[in-house]
Write a protein that holds these residues in place. Sequence first.
Motif, PDB file in Angstrom:
ATOM      1  N   UNK A 116       0.830  -1.207   0.000  1.00 51.59           N
ATOM      2  CA  UNK A 116       0.000   0.000   0.000  1.00 51.59           C
ATOM      3  C   UNK A 116       0.864   1.256   0.000  1.00 51.59           C
ATOM      4  N   UNK A 117       1.941   1.247   0.799  1.00 49.90           N
ATOM      5  CA  UNK A 117       2.791   2.431   0.915  1.00 49.90           C
ATOM      6  C   UNK A 117       3.603   2.687  -0.345  1.00 49.90           C
ATOM      7  N   UNK A 118       3.895   1.634  -1.097  1.00 53.38           N
ATOM      8  CA  UNK A 118       4.712   1.799  -2.299  1.00 53.38           C
ATOM      9  C   UNK A 118       4.033   2.691  -3.326  1.00 53.38           C
ATOM     10  N   UNK A 119       2.697   2.787  -3.258  1.00 53.88           N
ATOM     11  CA  UNK A 119       1.969   3.587  -4.241  1.00 53.88           C
ATOM     12  C   UNK A 119       2.090   5.090  -3.995  1.00 53.88           C
ATOM     13  N   UNK A 120       2.629   5.495  -2.843  1.00 53.49           N
ATOM     14  CA  UNK A 120       2.734   6.936  -2.543  1.00 53.49           C
ATOM     15  C   UNK A 120       4.175   7.415  -2.616  1.00 53.49           C
ATOM     16  N   UNK A 121       5.087   6.621  -3.204  1.00 50.91           N
ATOM     17  CA  UNK A 121       6.463   7.029  -3.479  1.00 50.91           C
ATOM     18  C   UNK A 121       7.191   7.512  -2.221  1.00 50.91           C
ATOM     19  N   UNK A 122       7.233   6.674  -1.203  1.00 48.90           N
ATOM     20  CA  UNK A 122       7.928   7.070   0.029  1.00 48.90           C
ATOM     21  C   UNK A 122       9.413   7.265  -0.202  1.00 48.90           C
ATOM     22  N   UNK A 161      12.505   6.006   8.705  1.00 55.63           N
ATOM     23  CA  UNK A 161      13.466   5.238   7.906  1.00 55.63           C
ATOM     24  C   UNK A 161      13.106   3.751   7.855  1.00 55.63           C
ATOM     25  N   UNK A 162      12.731   3.201   9.015  1.00 51.99           N
ATOM     26  CA  UNK A 162      12.411   1.774   9.024  1.00 51.99           C
ATOM     27  C   UNK A 162      11.150   1.508   8.211  1.00 51.99           C
ATOM     28  N   UNK A 163      10.210   2.468   8.180  1.00 55.00           N
ATOM     29  CA  UNK A 163       9.023   2.313   7.337  1.00 55.00           C
ATOM     30  C   UNK A 163       9.410   2.303   5.864  1.00 55.00           C
ATOM     31  N   UNK A 164      10.259   3.268   5.461  1.00 56.12           N
ATOM     32  CA  UNK A 164      10.696   3.326   4.076  1.00 56.12           C
ATOM     33  C   UNK A 164      11.450   2.060   3.663  1.00 56.12           C
ATOM     34  N   UNK A 165      12.360   1.597   4.523  1.00 59.79           N
ATOM     35  CA  UNK A 165      13.149   0.409   4.198  1.00 59.79           C
ATOM     36  C   UNK A 165      12.288  -0.853   4.194  1.00 59.79           C
ATOM     37  N   UNK A 166      11.275  -0.885   5.066  1.00 62.74           N
ATOM     38  CA  UNK A 166      10.357  -2.025   5.059  1.00 62.74           C
ATOM     39  C   UNK A 166       9.594  -2.087   3.744  1.00 62.74           C
ATOM     40  N   UNK A 167       9.195  -0.912   3.233  1.00 65.85           N
ATOM     41  CA  UNK A 167       8.511  -0.869   1.940  1.00 65.85           C
ATOM     42  C   UNK A 167       9.417  -1.425   0.846  1.00 65.85           C
ATOM     43  N   UNK A 168      10.697  -1.030   0.862  1.00 69.74           N
ATOM     44  CA  UNK A 168      11.640  -1.536  -0.137  1.00 69.74           C
ATOM     45  C   UNK A 168      11.831  -3.050   0.004  1.00 69.74           C
ATOM     46  N   UNK A 169      11.908  -3.511   1.242  1.00 70.22           N
ATOM     47  CA  UNK A 169      12.165  -4.930   1.498  1.00 70.22           C
ATOM     48  C   UNK A 169      10.984  -5.807   1.091  1.00 70.22           C
ATOM     49  N   UNK A 170       9.766  -5.382   1.459  1.00 70.49           N
ATOM     50  CA  UNK A 170       8.597  -6.236   1.290  1.00 70.49           C
ATOM     51  C   UNK A 170       7.744  -5.894   0.077  1.00 70.49           C
ATOM     52  N   UNK A 171       7.927  -4.706  -0.487  1.00 71.58           N
ATOM     53  CA  UNK A 171       6.977  -4.287  -1.490  1.00 71.58           C
ATOM     54  C   UNK A 171       7.494  -4.125  -2.889  1.00 71.58           C
ATOM     55  N   UNK A 172       8.807  -4.312  -3.121  1.00 71.62           N
ATOM     56  CA  UNK A 172       9.318  -4.105  -4.480  1.00 71.62           C
ATOM     57  C   UNK A 172       8.937  -5.274  -5.376  1.00 71.62           C
TER      58      UNK A 172
END
Length: 538
Positions: free
Chosen positions: A439-445, A517-528
Amino acid sequence: MITVSGVVDRMGATLLRSRSATGLGRQVADVVIVEPGDAPSPGAGELLLGVAVTAAAGASALVRACAEHHAAGVLLKPPLAADPELRALAERLGTALVEVSSDAAWAQVTWLLRTVLDAAALSDSEVAEPRGDHGAAAGDLFTLADVVAAIVDAPVTIEDAQSRVVAYSARQDRTDPARVATIMGRRVPNDVLARFRSRGVFRKLSRGRSTVFVPAQPDGTLPRLIVPIRMGGELLGSMWAVVPGPVTAERALAFADAGPVVALRLLRWRATVDADSARHTEQVRLLLHGGEGWRAAAAELGCDSGRHRVVAIDAAGPQATPAAPGSPAAEGARLAMRQHLVRGIGRAPVVAELGGVLYAVIAQRAGGSGHDALRDSPLEPANPVALAVGTAVEAGELSRSREQAAELLGLLRAGLLPGVVAVWEESWSALVLHRLASAAARVDLDELGPLRELAAQDARHGTHHLATLYAWLRHPGDPRKAGAELGIHPNTLRYRLKRLHGVTDIDLTDPEVRLALVTQLTVRHWGRPGSGPLSAQD
């Protein structure tokens, strides 16, 4: 359908002997092997083979379970089957007790029982629908196998182009372990196939040889005489006779002459099997998508009572590149997956391939977990396949369990879950993070803060800023654990953090900065899409 008494009569007194006067008129629907440590829970009409039963207490428990669940009967070897107390218990409960000859191997007894049940089932199907059905087509092939066996004076199997057993003759007791394993598993075992392939057998068959003779092998495998089954240039399958030695030219020619007749029956069988398979797939599709007609499908597939789980299966395993649909690799993977689904004797699994994924529906026992359901099913978690297990639901909600299994399989394929088996209830934390990240990946964090610059530095200079920062945030104040996660020494981790601070000004003492930062990195880890976890190489 055949009764217990009928099974005993057809098997003969040298192998089976009735030890009770009750229960012999029960109908036999299937054969089930009781494995070591199993708590017997048979289905109605099943014959229970006490392969692992060695004590009187275990034998009594098996007889009681048989009576409680209306199973057909219990097969035991002496001295248990002759025990007066056990016989009295069987008489009192109305359970058929049958003694198996002490000299008979359980494997031999199992496939002979299967032969008797197959013959009875085919006879029933021909009475119900004399022509044009699957049973009649297969019945013709079994009859032909017996005729061909008489011609060559040796037990015969008829196999399709994938080395799956279609029919077999009588007199299979004059064979070897390889033939026993072939009939029990309904296909030639992989190790046996490899031995024959190394001798060039299949190459000779494909090149049009009328007969192929394979001499005895050092491992005890008896000689084989093999004939290809062809129609219009297409190799439909083959016939295999277990012979004592070289066969005369006249007998080999007579064996080969039966090929065209078998080819006609094999074509008919294949057409009916394809139609049955298409119907089965459509019924499973209705059940798994919950559309109109799911109730009838559930009843036909035997899933209309109790709770079930959907399992998504991937033969390639985690992080493997899927084969192109229709390619030889994809076909091989599909066949491999189906092999993993069938283990020994028991009920056929509810399974179909939908959208390139193999789905199976397995029963859930009351109070059991997803792993328990796998252990109770024909699925084999130890095999090198990825298994994603949805939650246990009633038949009308199987579409939800299928969606869950598909989501878990995606995480397994991406390497975001450890191992090769994932159960819905046990994977909730990973699912939360993945859904949040999606969900967060769609808002370009990534566009906010210093993360974009750090990623660019990693790409340009081969540094590991993102992976280092993610590990440090996951294990704050513990450089040993953070370093271990990256596979580096704690001092190396400290050095990387120092270099990171030289690239960008990040106040890691601020809790909100750390949370962002941990939110952004979690998005990269789980959402790419299509990516695996962050690593030291990212």
